[in-house]
Write a protein that holds these residues in place. Structure first.
Motif, short mmCIF file in Angstrom:
data_model
loop_
_atom_site.label_atom_id
_atom_site.label_comp_id
_atom_site.label_asym_id
_atom_site.label_seq_id
_atom_site.Cartn_x
_atom_site.Cartn_y
_atom_site.Cartn_z
N SER A 10 -11.38 0.43 5.08
CA SER A 10 -9.97 0.46 5.05
C SER A 10 -9.84 1.85 5.30
O SER A 10 -10.55 2.68 4.86
CB SER A 10 -9.24 -0.22 3.94
OG SER A 10 -9.78 0.74 2.69
N LEU A 11 -8.56 2.26 5.83
CA LEU A 11 -8.24 3.64 6.34
C LEU A 11 -6.58 3.76 6.32
O LEU A 11 -5.98 2.91 6.76
CB LEU A 11 -8.73 3.86 7.76
CG LEU A 11 -8.57 5.19 8.36
CD1 LEU A 11 -9.51 6.37 7.35
CD2 LEU A 11 -9.27 5.18 9.58
N VAL A 12 -6.25 4.95 5.62
CA VAL A 12 -5.00 4.97 5.67
C VAL A 12 -4.49 6.53 6.10
O VAL A 12 -4.97 7.41 5.68
CB VAL A 12 -4.39 4.98 4.02
CG1 VAL A 12 -2.81 5.31 4.04
CG2 VAL A 12 -4.51 3.55 3.48
N VAL A 13 -3.60 6.46 7.03
CA VAL A 13 -3.22 7.54 7.77
C VAL A 13 -1.91 7.95 8.01
O VAL A 13 -1.05 7.06 7.54
CB VAL A 13 -3.84 7.79 9.02
CG1 VAL A 13 -5.47 7.39 9.12
CG2 VAL A 13 -3.23 6.84 10.12
N HIS A 14 -1.38 9.09 8.29
CA HIS A 14 0.02 9.07 8.62
C HIS A 14 0.36 8.92 10.02
O HIS A 14 -0.53 9.46 10.82
CB HIS A 14 0.51 10.72 8.16
CG HIS A 14 0.66 10.64 6.64
ND1 HIS A 14 1.52 9.95 6.04
CD2 HIS A 14 -0.30 11.36 5.74
CE1 HIS A 14 1.27 10.43 4.42
NE2 HIS A 14 0.22 10.99 4.49
N VAL A 109 -0.91 2.84 8.79
CA VAL A 109 -0.21 3.82 9.38
C VAL A 109 1.12 3.95 8.65
O VAL A 109 1.94 3.32 8.59
CB VAL A 109 0.02 3.81 10.81
CG1 VAL A 109 0.46 5.26 11.26
CG2 VAL A 109 -1.50 3.57 11.35
N ASN A 110 1.25 5.13 7.77
CA ASN A 110 2.41 5.37 6.99
C ASN A 110 3.27 6.12 7.97
O ASN A 110 2.81 7.32 8.67
CB ASN A 110 2.13 5.90 5.64
CG ASN A 110 1.47 4.92 4.76
OD1 ASN A 110 1.89 3.94 4.76
ND2 ASN A 110 0.46 5.00 4.01
N PRO A 111 4.50 5.89 7.63
CA PRO A 111 5.50 6.89 8.41
C PRO A 111 5.57 8.26 7.88
O PRO A 111 5.13 8.49 6.66
CB PRO A 111 6.89 6.14 8.38
CG PRO A 111 6.83 4.99 7.19
CD PRO A 111 5.36 4.71 6.94
#
Lengths: 111, 116
Positions: A10-14, A109-111
């Protein structure tokens, strides 16, 4: 036993970030590697890479196959919230039409 | 091109009943279709490979008497979950090859089965 391993899980980015997803494989008789994007329903086809086509690009997405390293990467540049999904890597090990899937990378992908 | 449909998209049934899921290739003939199941947060697990006019080939650990597959035509394969139990609740997805021996598989939208 044929095996496909994806990383990270898993990966969380902007938004706007660039991401690289990895896929490595061990199969008996490699024929092709495929990338799929899965949102809420079934996977949708992104790319197919073979010995004669080791690099594919479509818009902000691109993928490269490294046959020597038995791996592939999927790059997404300038990420958008709509890119949030599970990205699946699958390999055709030859001998039949079955695909061997990795466990997927969940990209957020977070805003 | 290469559109695969599934019906129903979701179904709720009681334990002990049977459920049939249809998979159709809408704009091409599919000599081979595949049935997968997917548990939450897990990858696709191939259940069986279905060839038109012949018996399906089941993966190890998949009960062929429980998951009946029929591939009656080049555009239709059905999966029947017999005597369903709550542990059969899952997301079932079919796929098809547009050309025999081709690499890409085109997926249906999936069927969410809930057994109560």
């Amino acid at each position: 036993e044929d095996k496909v391993v994806q990383s990270p899980l898993s990966l969380v980015v902007h938004e706007g970030d660039t991401v690289t997803l990895n896929c490595s494989y061990e199969v008996t008789n490699f024929r092709s590697l495929l990338w799929y994007k899965q949102e809420k329903k079934a996977p949708t086809f992104l790319f197919m890479l073979t010995s004669s086509g080791i690099e594919k690009k479509s818009g902000r997405l691109s993928s490269i196959l490294d046959k020597k390293e038995l791996s592939s990467i999927l790059n997404i540049t300038a990420t958008q919230t709509g890119d949030s999904a599970i990205y699946l890597c699958a390999v055709d090990p030859g001998g039949s039409e079955k695909l061997v899937f990795g466990k997927g990378t969940k990209l957020t992908v977070n805003p | 091109g290469a559109v695969v449909s599934q019906h129903p998209s979701w179904v709720i049934c009681k334990s002990g009943t049977s459920v049939k899921i249809e998979c159709r290739s809408l704009d091409f003939q599919a000599t081979t279709m595949f049935w997968y199941r997917q548990f939450p947060k897990q990858s696709l697990m191939l259940m069986a490979t279905s060839n038109e006019g012949s018996k399906a080939t089941y993966e190890q650990g998949v009960e062929k008497d429980k998951f009946l597959i029929n591939h009656a035509s080049l555009t239709l394969s059905t999966l029947t979950v017999t005597s369903a139990h709550p542990e059969d609740s899952s997301f079932y997805i079919c796929s098809a090859n547009r050309v025999a021996g081709a690499y890409e598989q085109y997926f249906g939208p999936g069927t969410r089965l809930t057994v109560t």
